[in-house]
Design a protein around this motif. Structure first.
Motif: not given
Length: 183
Positions: A77, A79, A84-85, A119
């Motif tokens: 991720d 973030t 996130g992604g 992820q």
């Protein structure tokens, strides 16, 4: 005609060798290198996604944001929050019969089976309770001792991170690859 057949045979051998080299990634972490063998035969879309993102440098500098002792280390991720992604669309599930054992790598997702994106997690121990619920796409073949040293926490204080993550040529060995997952 014989020269044409020899040329065609040579091309096929080189193509097969090049394809086999595409099945390895090296992840340099703050704890050391981790070599991963991908499984394009069981999760082709997930392997393609991870390989594409790794080739683009997407994972460079990304932290291990969720690390649970006896379970797994999760990353991917940008973030660092687990929310996130990448900007690419989510992937459909490619559940397979591979056991989530030590060193096996799976894609993280939400409760929607078709929500994997960037992820992923590496299992510290047997996680067979995840079988057929998450997509397995690879296994650690070298450096599991470095994964074992990743700082624990949700999120960890001062988390470890991926320094770089890139495709790698096949390991130079005549032996079959050793997989921690098979132990």
């Amino acid at each position: 005609m014989r020269i044409l057949l020899i040329a065609l045979w040579s091309f096929l051998i080189m193509s097969t060798a090049a394809k086999a080299q595409d099945n390895f990634l090296v992840m340099e972490t703050t704890k050391g290198d981790v070599v991963i063998q991908t499984m394009p035969d069981v999760a082709p879309q997930h392997v393609e996604r991870i390989t594409t993102l790794a080739s683009e440098g997407f994972y460079d500098g990304v932290v291990f944001h969720r690390v649970i002792d006896g379970f797994m280390a999760q990353t991917g991720d940008p973030t660092g929050t687990g929310m996130g992604g990448s900007e690419l669309p989510d992937l459909p599930a490619e559940f397979n019969d591979t056991n989530f054992g030590r060193g096996v790598i799976g894609m993280a997702r939400t409760s929607d089976p078709d929500s994997a994106n960037s992820q992923f997690f590496i299992c510290f121990d047997d996680c067979s309770f995840l079988n057929n619920q998450y997509t397995v796409w690879g296994t650690v073949i070298e450096g599991m001792e470095n994964v074992d040293e990743i700082k624990r926490g949700e999120p960890p204080v001062n988390p470890d991170k991926i320094i770089s993550f890139r495709p790698k040529a096949a390991p130079a060995t005549n032996d079959a690859p050793h997989t921690e997952a098979a132990e």
